[in-house]
Every structure is written in structure tokens, then in C-alpha cells.
Design a protein around this motif. Structure first.
Motif, PDB file in Angstrom:
ATOM      1  N   TRP A  26       0.827  -1.204   0.000  1.00  0.00           N
ATOM      2  CA  TRP A  26       0.000   0.000   0.000  1.00  0.00           C
ATOM      3  C   TRP A  26       0.860   1.253   0.000  1.00  0.00           C
ATOM      4  N   PRO A  27       0.454   2.265  -0.771  1.00  0.00           N
ATOM      5  CA  PRO A  27       1.220   3.520  -0.751  1.00  0.00           C
ATOM      6  C   PRO A  27       1.074   4.220   0.606  1.00  0.00           C
ATOM      7  N   GLU A  28       2.023   5.081   0.886  1.00  0.00           N
ATOM      8  CA  GLU A  28       2.066   5.774   2.174  1.00  0.00           C
ATOM      9  C   GLU A  28       0.757   6.475   2.510  1.00  0.00           C
ATOM     10  N   HIS A  29       0.171   7.171   1.558  1.00  0.00           N
ATOM     11  CA  HIS A  29      -1.062   7.915   1.869  1.00  0.00           C
ATOM     12  C   HIS A  29      -2.212   6.981   2.229  1.00  0.00           C
ATOM     13  N   THR A  30      -2.270   5.805   1.622  1.00  0.00           N
ATOM     14  CA  THR A  30      -3.321   4.835   1.961  1.00  0.00           C
ATOM     15  C   THR A  30      -3.088   4.295   3.367  1.00  0.00           C
ATOM     16  N   LEU A  31      -1.844   3.971   3.683  1.00  0.00           N
ATOM     17  CA  LEU A  31      -1.517   3.482   5.026  1.00  0.00           C
ATOM     18  C   LEU A  31      -1.834   4.543   6.085  1.00  0.00           C
ATOM     19  N   SER A  32      -1.684   5.799   5.722  1.00  0.00           N
ATOM     20  CA  SER A  32      -1.942   6.890   6.669  1.00  0.00           C
ATOM     21  C   SER A  32      -3.421   7.201   6.823  1.00  0.00           C
ATOM     22  N   GLN A  33      -4.206   7.020   5.748  1.00  0.00           N
ATOM     23  CA  GLN A  33      -5.565   7.541   5.744  1.00  0.00           C
ATOM     24  C   GLN A  33      -6.673   6.500   5.782  1.00  0.00           C
ATOM     25  N   ASP A  34      -6.425   5.285   5.356  1.00  0.00           N
ATOM     26  CA  ASP A  34      -7.476   4.262   5.309  1.00  0.00           C
ATOM     27  C   ASP A  34      -7.668   3.666   6.703  1.00  0.00           C
ATOM     28  N   GLN A  35      -8.747   4.054   7.353  1.00  0.00           N
ATOM     29  CA  GLN A  35      -8.971   3.658   8.740  1.00  0.00           C
ATOM     30  C   GLN A  35      -9.134   2.142   8.904  1.00  0.00           C
ATOM     31  N   VAL A  36      -9.806   1.489   7.984  1.00  0.00           N
ATOM     32  CA  VAL A  36      -9.985   0.039   8.069  1.00  0.00           C
ATOM     33  C   VAL A  36      -8.627  -0.658   7.962  1.00  0.00           C
ATOM     34  N   LEU A  37      -7.805  -0.227   7.027  1.00  0.00           N
ATOM     35  CA  LEU A  37      -6.472  -0.794   6.866  1.00  0.00           C
ATOM     36  C   LEU A  37      -5.626  -0.545   8.113  1.00  0.00           C
ATOM     37  N   ARG A  38      -5.687   0.657   8.653  1.00  0.00           N
ATOM     38  CA  ARG A  38      -4.915   0.992   9.855  1.00  0.00           C
ATOM     39  C   ARG A  38      -5.321   0.102  11.033  1.00  0.00           C
ATOM     40  N   GLU A  39      -6.608  -0.146  11.167  1.00  0.00           N
ATOM     41  CA  GLU A  39      -7.089  -1.020  12.248  1.00  0.00           C
ATOM     42  C   GLU A  39      -6.579  -2.447  12.055  1.00  0.00           C
ATOM     43  N   GLU A  40      -6.585  -2.924  10.817  1.00  0.00           N
ATOM     44  CA  GLU A  40      -6.065  -4.267  10.539  1.00  0.00           C
ATOM     45  C   GLU A  40      -4.583  -4.342  10.880  1.00  0.00           C
ATOM     46  N   LEU A  41      -3.828  -3.321  10.478  1.00  0.00           N
ATOM     47  CA  LEU A  41      -2.398  -3.307  10.751  1.00  0.00           C
ATOM     48  C   LEU A  41      -2.123  -3.310  12.257  1.00  0.00           C
ATOM     49  N   MET A  42      -2.887  -2.526  13.011  1.00  0.00           N
ATOM     50  CA  MET A  42      -2.694  -2.492  14.463  1.00  0.00           C
ATOM     51  C   MET A  42      -3.074  -3.829  15.096  1.00  0.00           C
ATOM     52  N   MET A  43      -4.080  -4.497  14.569  1.00  0.00           N
ATOM     53  CA  MET A  43      -4.457  -5.809  15.071  1.00  0.00           C
ATOM     54  C   MET A  43      -3.299  -6.795  14.862  1.00  0.00           C
ATOM     55  N   LEU A  44      -2.656  -6.723  13.720  1.00  0.00           N
ATOM     56  CA  LEU A  44      -1.519  -7.592  13.428  1.00  0.00           C
ATOM     57  C   LEU A  44      -0.325  -7.256  14.326  1.00  0.00           C
ATOM     58  N   VAL A  45      -0.078  -5.967  14.533  1.00  0.00           N
ATOM     59  CA  VAL A  45       0.990  -5.532  15.439  1.00  0.00           C
ATOM     60  C   VAL A  45       0.718  -6.037  16.850  1.00  0.00           C
ATOM     61  N   ASN A  46      -0.531  -5.897  17.297  1.00  0.00           N
ATOM     62  CA  ASN A  46      -0.894  -6.352  18.639  1.00  0.00           C
ATOM     63  C   ASN A  46      -0.703  -7.855  18.782  1.00  0.00           C
ATOM     64  N   PHE A  47      -0.983  -8.600  17.733  1.00  0.00           N
ATOM     65  CA  PHE A  47      -0.746 -10.043  17.772  1.00  0.00           C
ATOM     66  C   PHE A  47       0.747 -10.335  17.931  1.00  0.00           C
ATOM     67  N   ILE A  48       1.557  -9.674  17.122  1.00  0.00           N
ATOM     68  CA  ILE A  48       3.004  -9.890  17.189  1.00  0.00           C
ATOM     69  C   ILE A  48       3.536  -9.547  18.575  1.00  0.00           C
ATOM     70  N   GLU A  49       3.014  -8.481  19.162  1.00  0.00           N
ATOM     71  CA  GLU A  49       3.473  -8.062  20.484  1.00  0.00           C
ATOM     72  C   GLU A  49       2.864  -8.899  21.602  1.00  0.00           C
ATOM     73  N   GLY A  50       1.982  -9.839  21.255  1.00  0.00           N
ATOM     74  CA  GLY A  50       1.391 -10.713  22.253  1.00  0.00           C
ATOM     75  C   GLY A  50       0.289 -10.068  23.064  1.00  0.00           C
ATOM     76  N   GLU A  51      -0.236  -8.961  22.581  1.00  0.00           N
ATOM     77  CA  GLU A  51      -1.253  -8.225  23.323  1.00  0.00           C
ATOM     78  C   GLU A  51      -2.674  -8.606  22.935  1.00  0.00           C
ATOM     79  N   GLN A  52      -2.815  -9.438  21.949  1.00  0.00           N
ATOM     80  CA  GLN A  52      -4.153  -9.745  21.460  1.00  0.00           C
ATOM     81  C   GLN A  52      -4.183 -11.157  20.901  1.00  0.00           C
ATOM     82  N   GLU A  53      -5.199 -11.909  21.294  1.00  0.00           N
ATOM     83  CA  GLU A  53      -5.422 -13.199  20.647  1.00  0.00           C
ATOM     84  C   GLU A  53      -5.936 -12.891  19.250  1.00  0.00           C
ATOM     85  N   TYR A  54      -5.532 -13.666  18.320  1.00  0.00           N
ATOM     86  CA  TYR A  54      -5.864 -13.344  16.934  1.00  0.00           C
ATOM     87  C   TYR A  54      -6.040 -14.627  16.151  1.00  0.00           C
TER      88      TYR A  54
END
Length: 110
Positions: free
Chosen positions: A71-99
Motif C-alpha cells: 500500500w502507498p504511504e497515503h493509503t496506510l496513513s488515511q485508510d482507517q480500516v487498513l490501519r485497524e487491521e495493521l494495528m491488530m496484526l501488530v498487537n498479535f506480534i506483540e502478544g497483546e491480542q489473541e488473533y
């Protein structure tokens, strides 16, 4: 011989750091992109026979790495659904969320 699982564990923590920093506007996208290319270069030096099975962390790692490169930078910055998905994946990696991997999380080795 350096194992794939050690590579993924180390790089996953770094990836989570960069993506979270970008999403929180603490790290510029250029740093995330540089991390992507450094990771690909390091991966290319591994003796990868593709016989080792994937685990969930590896699938999430490759999927997240692909997303931030695809995804281009502006999409990563502005697409709220994508940002939420990315944070969910980050939280999984950090062990903060069952996924549970969604159907569209197709993290595969390059």
C-alpha cells in the motif's frame, strides 16, 4: 545454520516497532520502507529449503510486511480500516491480542 523461526521472531518484533511507530506518526514511512528492503536482503542470505512449516507468527509477519510494502504511504496513513487491521496484526506480534487469522491473511515466504 540460522533457523527461520529465529529470523521471524527477531524481525517480527522489529516490524511491530516500525509499523506501530508509523501509525502513531513517530516514524516516517521511509524508515518502514528501508526496514522492508533490509529484511528482504537478510532473508535472501538464509539457507531456506522451504521445508520448515509455517507457524501463525510467521504468517502474520509476512502478511504485515507485505501490507506495509504493497500500500502507498497515503493509503496506510488515511485508510482507517487498513490501519485497524495493521494495528491488530501488530498487537498479535506483540502478544497483546489473541488473533485468529482471517481468510485474507495469506502470509507466505518470498
Amino acid at each position: 545454520m540460522f533457523s527461520i523461526s529465529l529470523f521471524i521472531k527477531g524481525k517480527s518484533a522489529q516490524l511491530a516497532f516500525y509499523v506501530k511507530g508509523f501509525l502513531e506518526k513517530r516514524i516516517p514511512y521511509s524508515e518502514v520502507d528501508l526496514f522492508f528492503w533490509d529484511t528482504m536482503e537478510e532473508w535472501s542470505t538464509l539457507k531456506n529449503d522451504n521445508q520448515q512449516p509455517y507457524d501463525t507468527l510467521e504468517r502474520v509477519f509476512w502478511h504485515l510486511l507485505h501490507q506495509v510494502h504493497y500500500w502507498p504511504e497515503h493509503t496506510l496513513s488515511q485508510d482507517q480500516v487498513l490501519r485497524e487491521e495493521l494495528m491488530m496484526l501488530v498487537n498479535f506480534i506483540e502478544g497483546e491480542q489473541e488473533y485468529t487469522l482471517p481468510v485474507d491473511c495469506i502470509g507466505i515466504r518470498p
